[in-house]
Scaffold this active site. Sequence first.
Site, mmCIF file in Angstrom:
data_model
loop_
_atom_site.group_PDB
_atom_site.id
_atom_site.type_symbol
_atom_site.label_atom_id
_atom_site.label_comp_id
_atom_site.label_asym_id
_atom_site.label_seq_id
_atom_site.Cartn_x
_atom_site.Cartn_y
_atom_site.Cartn_z
ATOM 1 N N CYS A 294 38.041 -6.229 45.854
ATOM 2 C CA CYS A 294 38.861 -7.066 45.559
ATOM 3 C C CYS A 294 39.623 -6.900 44.434
ATOM 4 C CB CYS A 294 38.004 -8.528 45.426
ATOM 5 S SG CYS A 294 36.543 -8.599 44.618
ATOM 6 N N HIS B 252 40.999 -13.228 40.972
ATOM 7 C CA HIS B 252 40.629 -12.536 39.671
ATOM 8 C C HIS B 252 41.861 -12.206 38.684
ATOM 9 C CE1 HIS B 252 37.157 -12.033 41.878
ATOM 10 N NE2 HIS B 252 37.478 -10.845 42.489
#
Length: 361
Positions: A156, A250
Site C-alpha cells: 500500500c 498513507h
Amino acid sequence: MADGRKKLRVGILGCTGAVGQRFVELLETHPYFTTTALGASDRSAGKPYKDAVRWRQATPIPAAVRDLVVLECTPAAFAGQCDLVFSGLDTSVAGLVEEQFAAADFPVFSNAKNHRMDDDVPIVIPEVNPDHIDVVAHQRQKRGYRRGFIVTNANCSTTGLVIALRPLVDAFGIDKMLVVTMQALSGAGYPGVASMDILDNVIPYISGEEEKMQTEPCKIFGTLSDASAFQPADIRISAHCNRVAVSDGHTECVSVSFRRPASVDDVAQAIRSYKPRWTPNELPSAPRHPLVLLDAVDRPQPRLDRSLGGGFTVTVGRVRQCNLLDVKLTLLSHNTIIGAAGGSIPNAHVGALAAKTRDLL
C-alpha cells in the site's frame, strides 16, 4: 461490457477481511466484472455472505452478493463459478492457496505480499508499469500453468510512492531517496492496532514495511527483458515507516536525488503534465487524473484529500528544495483503495488490454 462481450465472472478469496470487503464494494457496479463466487475460511464457508461477514464499509453490502453462499478457498469449490479470482487473503495462507488456484487454471490477481518478489511474478501498477504483465507467458511456461497465473499489486505505501515518482523517474532519473511514512490504522486490518497503543501515540515500527518499500519500487521501476527477466532499477532507498492515528490514507514525506539536473519548478511541471498510460474508457476503475499536484502549503492531508478520484488519485504537495538531496515533497494515497483492492482490479483489466497478452483472460 462496452465492447459487447459479457462481463467476466470473478471470485474473491478472503471475502470477509478488510481487503476482501473492499473488493466486494468496488466491484458492485464495475462495467467489466461481476462477482459470482466468494471464498473465506472454514468457519465462514457454507454461510450466506451477509451472515459470514462483519461488514465494516460505509455502504451497505451489495444486494447481488448478500445471499451468496461463502465457499472454501479451494479450486474445487470455485470450479465453474468464475473466470478469475482476486485475492484478499492474509499472508499466512495466501502463498500456497494462490499457487493452487493458478495451477488449476485460475488467473489470480493478488493483494498479498507472498509472490511479489518472485522472479516470474510481476508487481503491476497500470499507471506505472503495465508492460510488466508480459512476463505471464514466461511464468506459465516455467511453472507449468496452462491458463492460470499470478499477478500482484504493490504494498500500500509503495503504490502511492511509485505513482507519484513515475514522472520524475521518466524526466530526470532517480539515484536515491529517503521516505518517511505516516501510515493509517486501516493498513493493519481489523481489529488492527489496539486503541491503548495508538491513542496519543505514534508507533515507529511496522513489521516488514520498510523492507518492502526499499525493494518493491526497484522492481516496479525496473525493466523486463525478453518478457522473461526483471532487471531492477538502480535506486537506493531508505524508508522509515510509522503507524499513526488516522483512519485511512498513507502520508509520505520524500526526499530524492536525481541523475539529471532538475529545479523545483521542473519537478512541479513534470507532475502537472503527467499523463496516464490508459484512458478512463479503457480502465473504468482508474481516475481521470491519477496524480494531482496541490498548491496549498499545508496539503495534502488525509481527511481532506484521500478520497480524491474516488480514492484512486495520489496527491502531491509541498514540492521544495532539499538541503541534503535535491528536492523534497509530500504525497498521500488511499491505502485501502488504490493501495489495496482498488489496485488489483485495474490489473485484471490490463491483462485483457495489453497487446502481448490478449489471451490472458
